[in-house]
Design a protein around this motif. Structure first.
Motif, PDB file in Angstrom:
ATOM      1  N   ILE A 176      61.908 -55.355  44.833  1.00 38.42           N
ATOM      2  CA  ILE A 176      62.900 -56.354  44.423  1.00 38.42           C
ATOM      3  C   ILE A 176      62.379 -57.061  43.171  1.00 38.42           C
ATOM      4  CG2 ILE A 176      64.162 -58.431  45.120  1.00 38.42           C
ATOM      5  CD1 ILE A 176      63.666 -57.509  48.042  1.00 38.42           C
ATOM      6  N   ARG A 177      63.142 -57.011  42.107  1.00 35.37           N
ATOM      7  CA  ARG A 177      62.682 -57.538  40.815  1.00 35.37           C
ATOM      8  C   ARG A 177      62.889 -59.055  40.757  1.00 35.37           C
ATOM      9  NH1 ARG A 177      65.335 -53.807  36.279  1.00 35.37           N
ATOM     10  NH2 ARG A 177      63.920 -55.076  35.005  1.00 35.37           N
ATOM     11  N   ALA A 178      62.154 -59.760  41.603  1.00 34.40           N
ATOM     12  CA  ALA A 178      62.275 -61.221  41.684  1.00 34.40           C
ATOM     13  C   ALA A 178      61.489 -61.891  40.553  1.00 34.40           C
ATOM     14  CB  ALA A 178      61.778 -61.706  43.042  1.00 34.40           C
ATOM     15  N   GLN A 179      61.906 -63.086  40.231  1.00 35.74           N
ATOM     16  CA  GLN A 179      61.241 -63.907  39.219  1.00 35.74           C
ATOM     17  C   GLN A 179      61.138 -65.336  39.751  1.00 35.74           C
ATOM     18  OE1 GLN A 179      63.345 -63.691  35.475  1.00 35.74           O
ATOM     19  NE2 GLN A 179      63.707 -61.485  35.658  1.00 35.74           N
ATOM     20  N   PHE A 180      60.318 -66.148  39.078  1.00 33.01           N
ATOM     21  CA  PHE A 180      60.316 -67.579  39.400  1.00 33.01           C
ATOM     22  C   PHE A 180      60.175 -68.383  38.121  1.00 33.01           C
ATOM     23  CE2 PHE A 180      55.761 -67.191  38.978  1.00 33.01           C
ATOM     24  CZ  PHE A 180      55.327 -68.462  38.611  1.00 33.01           C
ATOM     25  N   ARG A 181      60.702 -69.603  38.160  1.00 28.03           N
ATOM     26  CA  ARG A 181      60.618 -70.481  36.998  1.00 28.03           C
ATOM     27  C   ARG A 181      60.512 -71.928  37.461  1.00 28.03           C
ATOM     28  NH1 ARG A 181      66.653 -70.617  34.202  1.00 28.03           N
ATOM     29  NH2 ARG A 181      67.653 -72.035  35.696  1.00 28.03           N
ATOM     30  N   GLU A 182      60.025 -72.759  36.549  1.00 28.94           N
ATOM     31  CA  GLU A 182      59.876 -74.177  36.847  1.00 28.94           C
ATOM     32  C   GLU A 182      61.225 -74.878  36.740  1.00 28.94           C
ATOM     33  OE1 GLU A 182      56.997 -75.649  34.124  1.00 28.94           O
ATOM     34  OE2 GLU A 182      55.283 -74.808  35.206  1.00 28.94           O
ATOM     35  N   GLU A 183      61.503 -75.734  37.690  1.00 25.35           N
ATOM     36  CA  GLU A 183      62.736 -76.512  37.708  1.00 25.35           C
ATOM     37  C   GLU A 183      62.374 -77.984  37.893  1.00 25.35           C
ATOM     38  OE1 GLU A 183      66.026 -75.817  37.431  1.00 25.35           O
ATOM     39  OE2 GLU A 183      65.621 -73.726  36.909  1.00 25.35           O
ATOM     40  N   PRO A 184      62.436 -78.791  36.841  1.00 27.72           N
ATOM     41  CA  PRO A 184      62.118 -80.215  36.999  1.00 27.72           C
ATOM     42  C   PRO A 184      63.147 -80.900  37.889  1.00 27.72           C
ATOM     43  CG  PRO A 184      63.014 -79.803  34.817  1.00 27.72           C
ATOM     44  CD  PRO A 184      62.816 -78.461  35.454  1.00 27.72           C
ATOM     45  N   GLN A 185      62.677 -81.584  38.889  1.00 29.33           N
ATOM     46  CA  GLN A 185      63.552 -82.295  39.807  1.00 29.33           C
ATOM     47  C   GLN A 185      63.922 -83.644  39.198  1.00 29.33           C
ATOM     48  OE1 GLN A 185      61.835 -82.880  43.642  1.00 29.33           O
ATOM     49  NE2 GLN A 185      63.738 -83.550  44.598  1.00 29.33           N
ATOM     50  N   THR A 186      65.199 -83.922  39.061  1.00 32.87           N
ATOM     51  CA  THR A 186      65.661 -85.168  38.457  1.00 32.87           C
ATOM     52  C   THR A 186      66.481 -85.974  39.454  1.00 32.87           C
ATOM     53  OG1 THR A 186      67.655 -84.118  37.565  1.00 32.87           O
ATOM     54  CG2 THR A 186      65.697 -84.150  36.151  1.00 32.87           C
ATOM     55  N   HIS A 187      66.494 -87.248  39.223  1.00 35.08           N
ATOM     56  CA  HIS A 187      67.314 -88.132  40.049  1.00 35.08           C
ATOM     57  C   HIS A 187      67.733 -89.326  39.198  1.00 35.08           C
ATOM     58  CE1 HIS A 187      63.155 -89.532  40.378  1.00 35.08           C
ATOM     59  NE2 HIS A 187      63.659 -90.746  40.512  1.00 35.08           N
ATOM     60  N   ALA A 188      68.881 -89.910  39.557  1.00 33.75           N
ATOM     61  CA  ALA A 188      69.427 -91.027  38.786  1.00 33.75           C
ATOM     62  C   ALA A 188      68.857 -92.349  39.291  1.00 33.75           C
ATOM     63  CB  ALA A 188      70.943 -91.037  38.871  1.00 33.75           C
ATOM     64  N   GLU A 189      68.483 -93.204  38.353  1.00 34.64           N
ATOM     65  CA  GLU A 189      68.010 -94.552  38.662  1.00 34.64           C
ATOM     66  C   GLU A 189      68.716 -95.544  37.740  1.00 34.64           C
ATOM     67  OE1 GLU A 189      63.414 -93.677  40.176  1.00 34.64           O
ATOM     68  OE2 GLU A 189      63.799 -94.605  38.219  1.00 34.64           O
ATOM     69  N   ARG A 190      68.874 -96.782  38.210  1.00 29.68           N
ATOM     70  CA  ARG A 190      69.518 -97.824  37.420  1.00 29.68           C
ATOM     71  C   ARG A 190      68.457 -98.583  36.619  1.00 29.68           C
ATOM     72  NH1 ARG A 190      72.300 -99.098  41.720  1.00 29.68           N
ATOM     73  NH2 ARG A 190      74.349 -98.176  41.618  1.00 29.68           N
ATOM     74  N   TRP A 191      68.612 -98.566  35.295  1.00 33.39           N
ATOM     75  CA  TRP A 191      67.682 -99.248  34.407  1.00 33.39           C
ATOM     76  C   TRP A 191      68.452-100.083  33.389  1.00 33.39           C
ATOM     77  CZ3 TRP A 191      62.181 -98.642  34.102  1.00 33.39           C
ATOM     78  CH2 TRP A 191      61.644 -97.738  35.040  1.00 33.39           C
ATOM     79  N   ILE A 192      67.822-101.177  32.960  1.00 33.64           N
ATOM     80  CA  ILE A 192      68.346-101.940  31.822  1.00 33.64           C
ATOM     81  C   ILE A 192      67.778-101.310  30.556  1.00 33.64           C
ATOM     82  CG2 ILE A 192      68.285-104.147  30.604  1.00 33.64           C
ATOM     83  CD1 ILE A 192      68.235-105.555  33.265  1.00 33.64           C
ATOM     84  N   VAL A 193      68.666-100.977  29.624  1.00 34.65           N
ATOM     85  CA  VAL A 193      68.259-100.356  28.366  1.00 34.65           C
ATOM     86  C   VAL A 193      68.474-101.358  27.241  1.00 34.65           C
ATOM     87  CG1 VAL A 193      68.609 -98.425  26.798  1.00 34.65           C
ATOM     88  CG2 VAL A 193      68.901 -98.088  29.264  1.00 34.65           C
ATOM     89  N   LEU A 194      67.385-101.717  26.566  1.00 38.33           N
ATOM     90  CA  LEU A 194      67.449-102.625  25.431  1.00 38.33           C
ATOM     91  C   LEU A 194      67.536-101.824  24.143  1.00 38.33           C
ATOM     92  CD1 LEU A 194      65.955-104.246  27.784  1.00 38.33           C
ATOM     93  CD2 LEU A 194      65.064-105.694  25.967  1.00 38.33           C
ATOM     94  N   ALA A 195      68.317-102.315  23.216  1.00 41.94           N
ATOM     95  CA  ALA A 195      68.487-101.629  21.937  1.00 41.94           C
ATOM     96  C   ALA A 195      67.153-101.533  21.203  1.00 41.94           C
ATOM     97  CB  ALA A 195      69.509-102.370  21.082  1.00 41.94           C
ATOM     98  N   PRO A 196      67.009-100.567  20.276  1.00 39.11           N
ATOM     99  CA  PRO A 196      65.751-100.412  19.531  1.00 39.11           C
ATOM    100  C   PRO A 196      65.347-101.703  18.826  1.00 39.11           C
ATOM    101  CG  PRO A 196      67.194 -98.552  19.126  1.00 39.11           C
ATOM    102  CD  PRO A 196      67.996 -99.543  19.896  1.00 39.11           C
TER     103      PRO A 196
END
Length: 229
Positions: A176-196
């Motif tokens: 079976i010609r299987a492969q594997f790859r990296e998958e970054p696990q992401t999740h949403a978080e609430r943050w305050i973003v200040l302008a540059p």
């Protein structure tokens, strides 16, 4: 009469001596002038005939430094906030200080995962036919319904690279010609973003007081392009 003749002879000798002396002096002056002119002529040389080491450097005005290449802007993040109302209260507090800020959901990268899979097949029907063959061999798998690997076969997602590598090797041994790859696990978080640059206008006392009031909050910087809504 004899004395007059003798006087004239002396006078002639005197005039002759003066004339000879004058001529010799003029010749000496001419000879000295010729030597000086010769020295001056010998001191003249073409630039390309002089060794570069003997040339005096010509002062050059320094060039104005080129403008540094502009880097991507960084935004200040404050959070995360489990409750939206709590975050909005601090946003209003910042705005009262004339600081531009907004509360938004930001995708945060978590632990890395490793996905073992079979690349997409030509169609969904072919994918299900292949799935039945694999399950008949007792291999746990399922058809990937969407995404970049849609119509492929998944054999599992692992948190440890070694486990993914081991399963991939076992499947390859079975043909079976299987492969594997990296998958970054992401999740949403609430943050305050200040302008540059907005955080630079805040006094250090503000951050100190905020940290004392809310020690659980984290402050960091990230590329604005990655946290823009």
């Amino acid at each position: 009469m004899r004395w007059i003749a003798f006087f004239l002879i002396l006078l002639n000798f005197g005039v002759f001596a003066w004339f000879v002396g004058t001529s010799t002096s003029d010749k000496e002056r001419i000879r000295v002038a010729d030597k000086r002119a010769e020295v001056q002529v010998q001191s003249i040389a073409l630039v390309n005939e002089i060794s570069p080491q003997k040339l005096s450097p010509v002062p050059v005005a320094p060039m104005s430094p080129a403008k540094a290449s502009s880097t991507e802007q960084l935004c200040t993040l404050l959070g995360p906030f489990a409750e939206e109302l709590f975050g909005e209260a601090i946003v209003q507090r910042l705005k009262s200080l004339q600081v531009s800020a907004v509360l938004r959901d930001v995708e945060m990268q978590g632990q890395m995962r490793y996905w073992v899979f079979l690349p997409p097949l030509n169609s969904r029907r072919e994918a299900y036919n292949r799935l039945r063959e694999l399950q008949a061999q007792g291999i746990d798998s399922y058809v990937i319904p969407k995404g970049a690997l849609a119509d492929g076969i998944s054999f599992g997602i692992f948190s440890e690279r070694s486990r993914a590598e081991s399963l991939t090797g076992e499947l390859i041994e079975k043909g079976i010609r299987a492969q594997f790859r990296e998958e970054p696990q992401t999740h949403a978080e609430r943050w305050i973003v200040l302008a540059p640059g907005a955080s630079d206008s805040l006094a250090p006392d503000f951050w100190l007081q905020l940290q004392q009031e809310h020690p659980e909050l984290d402050r960091r910087r990230n590329l604005c392009a990655e946290v823009s809504g």
